[in-house]
Design a protein around this motif. Structure first.
Motif, mmCIF file in Angstrom:
data_model
loop_
_atom_site.group_PDB
_atom_site.id
_atom_site.type_symbol
_atom_site.label_atom_id
_atom_site.label_comp_id
_atom_site.label_asym_id
_atom_site.label_seq_id
_atom_site.Cartn_x
_atom_site.Cartn_y
_atom_site.Cartn_z
ATOM 1 N N LEU A 1 -22.527 -35.208 12.977
ATOM 2 C CA LEU A 1 -23.043 -33.869 13.271
ATOM 3 C C LEU A 1 -24.553 -33.884 13.504
ATOM 4 C CD1 LEU A 1 -20.938 -31.791 10.712
ATOM 5 C CD2 LEU A 1 -20.733 -31.719 13.212
ATOM 6 N N SER A 2 -25.247 -34.830 12.883
ATOM 7 C CA SER A 2 -26.695 -34.913 13.077
ATOM 8 C C SER A 2 -27.068 -35.399 14.474
ATOM 9 C CB SER A 2 -27.312 -35.851 12.028
ATOM 10 O OG SER A 2 -27.021 -37.218 12.326
ATOM 11 N N LYS A 3 -26.093 -35.966 15.191
ATOM 12 C CA LYS A 3 -26.343 -36.524 16.520
ATOM 13 C C LYS A 3 -25.950 -35.576 17.655
ATOM 14 C CE LYS A 3 -27.572 -40.562 14.813
ATOM 15 N NZ LYS A 3 -28.958 -41.057 14.927
ATOM 16 N N ILE A 4 -25.283 -34.470 17.336
ATOM 17 C CA ILE A 4 -24.741 -33.598 18.380
ATOM 18 C C ILE A 4 -25.201 -32.157 18.166
ATOM 19 C CG2 ILE A 4 -22.748 -35.072 18.819
ATOM 20 C CD1 ILE A 4 -21.072 -33.232 17.066
ATOM 21 N N ASP A 5 -25.130 -31.361 19.246
ATOM 22 C CA ASP A 5 -25.554 -29.966 19.188
ATOM 23 C C ASP A 5 -24.377 -29.005 19.045
ATOM 24 O OD1 ASP A 5 -28.264 -30.644 19.564
ATOM 25 O OD2 ASP A 5 -27.963 -30.780 21.734
ATOM 26 N N GLU A 6 -23.182 -29.464 19.397
ATOM 27 C CA GLU A 6 -22.010 -28.587 19.402
ATOM 28 C C GLU A 6 -20.824 -29.297 18.764
ATOM 29 O OE1 GLU A 6 -19.502 -25.897 22.679
ATOM 30 O OE2 GLU A 6 -21.281 -27.044 23.268
ATOM 31 N N LYS A 7 -20.141 -28.613 17.870
ATOM 32 C CA LYS A 7 -18.993 -29.217 17.201
ATOM 33 C C LYS A 7 -17.827 -29.376 18.176
ATOM 34 C CE LYS A 7 -19.829 -27.681 12.450
ATOM 35 N NZ LYS A 7 -19.242 -26.966 11.283
ATOM 36 N N PRO A 8 -17.132 -30.503 18.126
ATOM 37 C CA PRO A 8 -15.980 -30.697 19.011
ATOM 38 C C PRO A 8 -14.770 -29.881 18.563
ATOM 39 C CG PRO A 8 -16.258 -32.586 17.578
ATOM 40 C CD PRO A 8 -17.432 -31.694 17.327
ATOM 41 N N GLU A 9 -13.966 -29.478 19.553
ATOM 42 C CA GLU A 9 -12.739 -28.729 19.290
ATOM 43 C C GLU A 9 -11.518 -29.636 19.236
ATOM 44 O OE1 GLU A 9 -12.570 -25.347 22.254
ATOM 45 O OE2 GLU A 9 -14.309 -26.458 23.020
ATOM 46 N N ILE A 10 -11.573 -30.717 20.014
ATOM 47 C CA ILE A 10 -10.409 -31.573 20.221
ATOM 48 C C ILE A 10 -10.804 -33.027 19.964
ATOM 49 C CG2 ILE A 10 -8.655 -32.333 21.879
ATOM 50 C CD1 ILE A 10 -9.337 -29.732 23.477
ATOM 51 N N ALA A 11 -9.954 -33.757 19.261
ATOM 52 C CA ALA A 11 -10.140 -35.191 19.061
ATOM 53 C C ALA A 11 -9.180 -35.947 19.975
ATOM 54 C CB ALA A 11 -9.882 -35.571 17.605
ATOM 55 N N LEU A 12 -9.689 -36.951 20.654
ATOM 56 C CA LEU A 12 -8.881 -37.814 21.516
ATOM 57 C C LEU A 12 -8.971 -39.236 20.982
ATOM 58 C CD1 LEU A 12 -10.189 -36.611 24.998
ATOM 59 C CD2 LEU A 12 -7.998 -36.005 23.992
ATOM 60 N N ILE A 13 -7.827 -39.854 20.753
ATOM 61 C CA ILE A 13 -7.801 -41.260 20.351
ATOM 62 C C ILE A 13 -7.043 -42.026 21.423
ATOM 63 C CG2 ILE A 13 -7.098 -42.924 18.601
ATOM 64 C CD1 ILE A 13 -7.456 -40.815 16.493
ATOM 65 N N LEU A 14 -7.751 -42.923 22.096
ATOM 66 C CA LEU A 14 -7.217 -43.607 23.268
ATOM 67 C C LEU A 14 -6.733 -44.996 22.903
ATOM 68 C CD1 LEU A 14 -9.961 -42.567 25.839
ATOM 69 C CD2 LEU A 14 -7.837 -41.387 25.274
ATOM 70 N N GLY A 15 -5.529 -45.322 23.340
ATOM 71 C CA GLY A 15 -4.917 -46.606 23.034
ATOM 72 C C GLY A 15 -5.262 -47.690 24.028
ATOM 73 N N ILE B 1 -9.345 -39.464 11.319
ATOM 74 C CA ILE B 1 -8.813 -38.109 11.430
ATOM 75 C C ILE B 1 -9.462 -37.176 10.418
ATOM 76 C CG2 ILE B 1 -6.742 -36.679 11.215
ATOM 77 C CD1 ILE B 1 -6.735 -38.301 13.749
ATOM 78 N N ARG B 2 -9.654 -37.645 9.205
ATOM 79 C CA ARG B 2 -10.299 -36.796 8.203
ATOM 80 C C ARG B 2 -11.731 -36.461 8.599
ATOM 81 N NH1 ARG B 2 -8.114 -38.849 2.237
ATOM 82 N NH2 ARG B 2 -6.127 -37.721 2.384
ATOM 83 N N VAL B 3 -12.427 -37.413 9.184
ATOM 84 C CA VAL B 3 -13.790 -37.155 9.643
ATOM 85 C C VAL B 3 -13.772 -36.134 10.780
ATOM 86 C CG1 VAL B 3 -15.814 -38.180 10.768
ATOM 87 C CG2 VAL B 3 -14.693 -39.365 8.865
ATOM 88 N N PHE B 4 -12.822 -36.259 11.702
ATOM 89 C CA PHE B 4 -12.731 -35.317 12.822
ATOM 90 C C PHE B 4 -12.419 -33.906 12.327
ATOM 91 C CE2 PHE B 4 -11.285 -39.097 15.616
ATOM 92 C CZ PHE B 4 -12.594 -39.538 15.695
ATOM 93 N N LYS B 5 -11.592 -33.813 11.318
ATOM 94 C CA LYS B 5 -11.327 -32.509 10.714
ATOM 95 C C LYS B 5 -12.625 -31.892 10.191
ATOM 96 C CE LYS B 5 -8.799 -29.272 8.585
ATOM 97 N NZ LYS B 5 -7.958 -28.290 9.293
ATOM 98 N N LEU B 6 -13.449 -32.701 9.548
ATOM 99 C CA LEU B 6 -14.668 -32.191 8.939
ATOM 100 C C LEU B 6 -15.758 -31.843 9.948
ATOM 101 C CD1 LEU B 6 -14.885 -34.527 5.807
ATOM 102 C CD2 LEU B 6 -14.334 -32.087 5.830
ATOM 103 N N ILE B 7 -15.693 -32.422 11.148
ATOM 104 C CA ILE B 7 -16.701 -32.065 12.158
ATOM 105 C C ILE B 7 -16.233 -30.915 13.041
ATOM 106 C CG2 ILE B 7 -17.740 -34.366 12.148
ATOM 107 C CD1 ILE B 7 -16.414 -34.914 14.843
ATOM 108 N N GLY B 8 -15.031 -30.379 12.769
ATOM 109 C CA GLY B 8 -14.625 -29.151 13.443
ATOM 110 C C GLY B 8 -13.387 -29.199 14.303
ATOM 111 N N CYS B 9 -12.754 -30.358 14.470
ATOM 112 C CA CYS B 9 -11.597 -30.459 15.361
ATOM 113 C C CYS B 9 -10.394 -29.690 14.817
ATOM 114 C CB CYS B 9 -11.219 -31.919 15.584
ATOM 115 S SG CYS B 9 -12.480 -32.852 16.458
ATOM 116 N N LYS B 10 -9.732 -28.969 15.714
ATOM 117 C CA LYS B 10 -8.529 -28.218 15.359
ATOM 118 C C LYS B 10 -7.254 -28.897 15.866
ATOM 119 C CE LYS B 10 -10.826 -24.700 13.568
ATOM 120 N NZ LYS B 10 -12.200 -25.220 13.729
#
Length: 275
Positions: A18-32, A100-109
């Motif tokens: 969060l200290s590196k970004i200006d806007e919280k993300p809504e969506i997490a993408l994990i690419l295989g 995933i837990r980190v993404f939850k905490l930075i705002g992903c729904k």
């Protein structure tokens, strides 16, 4: 107990991001495997090496970039993992909850998981994309083993709609707009790193599996625990062992990924727009 995770453990990772970004993300993408090219389409990206994030993990797979990319994708703020973590790399199941837990905490729904998989269903073809409607995991510990972090989810949780039906229907509608055919089926989790034996594939088919791979399931279970909406997409990069009279070749995974990357990216773009 080897791991005694607390909310603070994951919050350290989240606070750094969060200290590196200006806007919280809504969506997490994990690419295989072979699907990391989508990250190149993210606008105004903030790129963070996994190794720089406190309490995060590091990818050891050569085809995985090992970077977190945050920015705009088709109008939505996303966080994208270009490369993921696997049990076969030497991590314990309990460690695989971290992203995933980190993404939850930075705002992903919501989370979109993609993977390369072997086709067990003989009606599938190499290059097909399968929506995951359920999975089978019969080995190893749950990633949620150990003390529960109550702030992130309950001790016991339902996984009936883990692969969110609403998002599966949305993916089908997006594919129809693009005149793309999608498969839908059950993903079988295999620990790897070896590919499966033909006898194991026959057993998986008997159990109701349509595809097999070495990722995704630990992330899906963690997302379910966190109450996140989830979509899983598997690219059939090869026919599973014994389906064809030929060995399974790891190079085929990359070759198929490159061949269908454009169509896969187009589908993901439509899905992100529609979310």
């Amino acid at each position: 107990m080897k791991y005694n995770f607390t909310l603070d453990y994951f919050q350290k990772s989240a606070d750094y991001i969060l200290s590196k970004i200006d806007e919280k993300p809504e969506i997490a993408l994990i690419l295989g495997s072979a699907l990391g090219g989508l990250s190149e389409e993210i606008e105004n990206p903030v790129v963070i090496d996994y190794k720089d994030i406190p309490n995060f993990l590091v990818s050891t797979v050569k085809s995985h970039a090992g970077k977190l990319i945050i920015g705009k994708l088709h109008g939505k703020t996303v966080v994208c993992m270009s490369g993921r973590f696997h049990y076969y790399e030497g991590y314990d199941f309990e460690q695989l909850v971290i992203p995933i837990r980190v993404f939850k905490l930075i705002g992903c729904k919501a989370t979109i998981l993609t993977n390369a998989a072997g086709a067990i269903n003989t009606d599938f073809n190499v290059g097909d994309i399968m929506i995951i409607k359920d999975h089978i995991k019969l080995m190893g510990a749950s990633p949620l083993r150990g003390p529960n972090v109550e702030e992130l989810g309950p001790r016991f949780f339902d996984v009936t709609d883990m692969y969110t039906k609403e998002l599966r229907e949305l993916a089908k509608n997006c594919a129809a707009k693009l005149d793309m055919k999608l498969q839908e089926g059950v993903y079988y989790y295999h620990m790897g790193p070896n590919f499966e034996t033909p006898a194991e594939i026959r057993a998986m088919r008997t159990l109701g599996a349509d595809a097999v791979g070495m990722s995704t399931v630990t992330e899906a279970l963690t997302a379910a625990h966190c109450g996140m909406k989830l979509l899983g997409l598997s690219l059939m990069t090869n026919m599973a062992a014994g389906v064809l009279d030929q060995p399974v070749d790891g190079d085929e995974v990359s070759e198929t990924g490159e061949r269908v990357a454009k169509d896969f990216r187009a589908l993901l773009a439509e899905i992100v727009k529609a979310l």
